[in-house]
Design an enzyme around this catalytic site. Structure first.
Site, PDB file in Angstrom:
ATOM      1  N   ASP A  13       0.800  -1.160   0.030  1.00  0.00           N
ATOM      2  CA  ASP A  13       0.219  -0.032   0.040  1.00  0.00           C
ATOM      3  C   ASP A  13       0.783   1.137  -0.028  1.00  0.00           C
ATOM      4  O   ASP A  13       0.316   2.375   0.562  1.00  0.00           O
ATOM      5  CB  ASP A  13      -1.072  -0.001   1.123  1.00  0.00           C
ATOM      6  N   LYS A  16       1.712   2.431  -5.181  1.00  0.00           N
ATOM      7  CA  LYS A  16       2.407   1.915  -6.490  1.00  0.00           C
ATOM      8  C   LYS A  16       1.512   2.234  -7.778  1.00  0.00           C
ATOM      9  O   LYS A  16       2.221   2.768  -8.687  1.00  0.00           O
ATOM     10  CB  LYS A  16       2.806   0.331  -6.458  1.00  0.00           C
ATOM     11  N   HIS A  41      -4.340  -1.479  -6.568  1.00  0.00           N
ATOM     12  CA  HIS A  41      -3.817  -0.369  -7.011  1.00  0.00           C
ATOM     13  C   HIS A  41      -4.693   0.781  -7.478  1.00  0.00           C
ATOM     14  O   HIS A  41      -5.383   0.956  -8.293  1.00  0.00           O
ATOM     15  CB  HIS A  41      -2.842  -0.845  -7.976  1.00  0.00           C
ATOM     16  N   GLN A 225       2.103  -5.748  -3.248  1.00  0.00           N
ATOM     17  CA  GLN A 225       2.341  -6.135  -1.911  1.00  0.00           C
ATOM     18  C   GLN A 225       3.643  -5.188  -1.484  1.00  0.00           C
ATOM     19  O   GLN A 225       4.060  -4.074  -2.307  1.00  0.00           O
ATOM     20  CB  GLN A 225       2.516  -7.358  -1.291  1.00  0.00           C
TER      21      GLN A 225
HETATM   22  P1  IMP Z   1      -2.817 -12.681   1.594  1.00  0.00           P
HETATM   23  O1  IMP Z   1      -1.938 -12.189   0.606  1.00  0.00           O
HETATM   24  O2  IMP Z   1      -4.348 -12.437   1.467  1.00  0.00           O
HETATM   25  O3  IMP Z   1      -2.774 -14.193   1.948  1.00  0.00           O
HETATM   26  O4  IMP Z   1      -2.658 -11.840   3.157  1.00  0.00           O
HETATM   27  C1  IMP Z   1      -1.499 -12.059   3.731  1.00  0.00           C
HETATM   28  C2  IMP Z   1      -1.076 -10.816   4.662  1.00  0.00           C
HETATM   29  O5  IMP Z   1      -0.636  -9.847   3.317  1.00  0.00           O
HETATM   30  C3  IMP Z   1      -2.356 -10.165   5.200  1.00  0.00           C
HETATM   31  O6  IMP Z   1      -1.855  -9.355   6.336  1.00  0.00           O
HETATM   32  C4  IMP Z   1      -2.775  -9.030   4.180  1.00  0.00           C
HETATM   33  O7  IMP Z   1      -3.242  -7.953   4.733  1.00  0.00           O
HETATM   34  C5  IMP Z   1      -1.337  -8.471   3.563  1.00  0.00           C
HETATM   35  N1  IMP Z   1      -1.530  -8.164   2.249  1.00  0.00           N
HETATM   36  C6  IMP Z   1      -1.763  -8.906   1.230  1.00  0.00           C
HETATM   37  N2  IMP Z   1      -1.716  -8.166  -0.012  1.00  0.00           N
HETATM   38  C7  IMP Z   1      -1.561  -6.994   0.401  1.00  0.00           C
HETATM   39  C8  IMP Z   1      -1.557  -5.688  -0.157  1.00  0.00           C
HETATM   40  O8  IMP Z   1      -1.444  -5.564  -1.594  1.00  0.00           O
HETATM   41  N3  IMP Z   1      -1.461  -4.626   0.563  1.00  0.00           N
HETATM   42  C9  IMP Z   1      -1.026  -4.830   1.967  1.00  0.00           C
HETATM   43  N4  IMP Z   1      -1.112  -5.919   2.577  1.00  0.00           N
HETATM   44  C10 IMP Z   1      -1.482  -6.951   1.782  1.00  0.00           C
END
Ligand code: IMP
Length: 430
Positions: A13, A16, A41, A225
């Site tokens: 976040d 990007k 995004h 991410q």
């Molecule tokens: P997952 O990728 O959905 O399995 O989530 C795993 C961890 O990564 C969690 O804490 C999510 O909140 C975080 N996360 C996944 N994608 C993003 C993103 O694009 N931005 C911020 N946090 C993310």
């Protein structure tokens, strides 16, 4: 010709979407190489807000081709919805400007069901996943059970793989998690629709990148991410299931390592984190609320409020080591406007000892206390600044210190949400 990678240096976040969108004027391709629709995004053009989760952020530029690489996990339902939503808002999307790697793994309905069932079971140990099926899909990929986009083109293979997978997943869902099994007939019907819609977009992303590189075109690789959500290098287990670090571009898009020309690290001017996990500079006070409110810190994928805190230079230094950033793009500097003082964490205190790195042991990381440097804040509106000289002295001092502590020079500074509201100190495609 330049192949430039954009990565998040914090916990995702970092903004990007805007920076990718800003730098796309000169590029031919924008490529995603990891993650899935757990990303979100946000692009703001002329005050209009677009959020993309899967489709690369270059999609608003008619001249650019967007590629979704093999390293991305793709929910076909979401891909179709995004294409349809963008089309409804006047964005032209055809196979001429969007390609999905045949080798990308598909997020199936049982991946989402498993993601949610597992999180539900974890209680207090929840990771806070976005529930989009990302982890279970990557698990199947590593276990060599995955269904890939190319399988959509061969109904017989697809149905055979679906049967094997679903037999196992339904057994676990029903008998271990006590939730309803999924209907194979229904998924098979949906898959026929995905195949029809997505087949024209499937292609060989590696060839496409090679062709563009051979012609001397500029290519932008868009990370999703952030570095500290990296499966290997992040704050495990509070991470995602892919590798958001820059080097993943080689495996996740098929770019040879020698072809990487530059890496830009995205840094939000403060820190946010969504989901669970230690966060040494988190602010649960008035300043934290100021950052959340002014920065509109709500997840663009889940709508969850993001946890906010001061900038953490330890986090940035680790990102420099892992990504080899050439420049920083600092976003959301304007959100700090109005604070009397601003702080940067430059080390941690762990059990009375000063350390300059993130400990691998997550319990030790949770005990880390930030060692701060305090700088004066600024009250002036900075959203109209076009050059670095237009910024108040205190804002410049903050940026200089950020860059110095991170050990990476500044390339871009964003002073308000719109694409135009950015100070470009170094254009990687110039
Ligand atoms: P997952 O990728 O959905 O399995 O989530 C795993 C961890 O990564 C969690 O804490 C999510 O909140 C975080 N996360 C996944 N994608 C993003 C993103 O694009 N931005 C911020 N946090 C993310």
């Amino acid at each position: 010709m330049a192949n430039v990678i954009i990565v998040g240096t914090q916990w995702g976040d970092e903004g990007k979407g805007k920076i990718v969108d800003l730098l796309t004027d000169k590029v031919s391709l924008v490529v995603r190489f990891q993650g899935g629709n757990n990303a979100g995004h946000t692009l703001v053009v002329d005050g209009d807000k677009f959020i993309v989760h899967l489709i690369p952020s270059g999609i608003l530029h008619p001249r650019i081709k967007c590629l979704v690489g093999n390293g991305v996990v793709v929910d076909p339902e979401v891909m179709i919805m995004e294409i349809e939503n963008l089309r409804a808002r006047g964005v032209k999307i055809t196979p001429a400007n969007l390609m999905l790697s045949e080798k990308a793994h598909l997020i199936m309905p049982y991946h989402k069901a498993l993601d949610l069932a597992r999180e539900g079971r974890k209680g207090k140990a929840k990771i806070g996943t976005t529930g989009r099926g990302i982890g279970p899909c990557y698990e199947d990929k590593a276990a060599r059970n995955g269904i890939r986009a190319v399988d959509l083109l061969d109904r017989k293979t697809l149905l055979a793989k679906l049967r094997t997978n679903l037999d196992e997943k339904n057994f676990v869902l029903e008998n271990y998690y006590g939730v309803k099994p999924l209907s194979r007939a229904r998924i098979a019907r949906e898959a026929a629709r995905w195949a029809e819609f997505l087949a024209p977009f499937l292609g060989n992303v590696v060839l496409e990148i090679d062709k563009a590189a051979e012609k001397g075109r500029h290519i932008l690789f868009e990370g999703a991410q952030g570095t500290h959500l990296d499966l290997d290098h992040g704050t495990y287990p509070f991470v995602t299931s892919s590798n958001p670090v820059a080097g993943t571009v080689c495996a996740g898009a098929g770019l040879a390592p020698g072809r990487i020309d530059a890496v830009i690290g995205l840094v939000k001017a403060y820190t946010t984190r969504v989901g669970a996990g230690p966060f040494p500079t988190e602010l649960k006070d008035k300043v934290g609320r100021h950052l959340g409110r002014r920065g509109q810190e709500f997840g663009s994928t889940t709508g969850r409020p993001r946890r906010c805190g001061w900038l953490d230079a330890v986090v940035l230094q680790e990102s420099r080591r892992l990504n080899g950033m050439d420049y920083l793009a600092v976003t959301k500097l304007d959100v700090l406007t109005g604070l009397d003082q601003v702080r940067i964490c430059k080390a941690y205190k762990l059990d009375g000892k000063r350390i300059g790195h993130i400990p691998a042991d997550i319990a030790a990381f949770a005990r880390c206390e930030p060692v701060y440097e305090t700088l004066p804040g600024w009250k002036e509106d900075i959203s109209e600044a076009k050059r670095i000289e237009d910024l108040p002295d205190a804002a410049r001092r903050y940026l200089d210190r950020l860059s110095e502590l991170a050990g990476v020079p500044l390339g871009v500074v964003s002073v308000a949400p719109d694409r135009e509201k950015s100070i470009i100190l170094h254009d990687p495609f110039a």
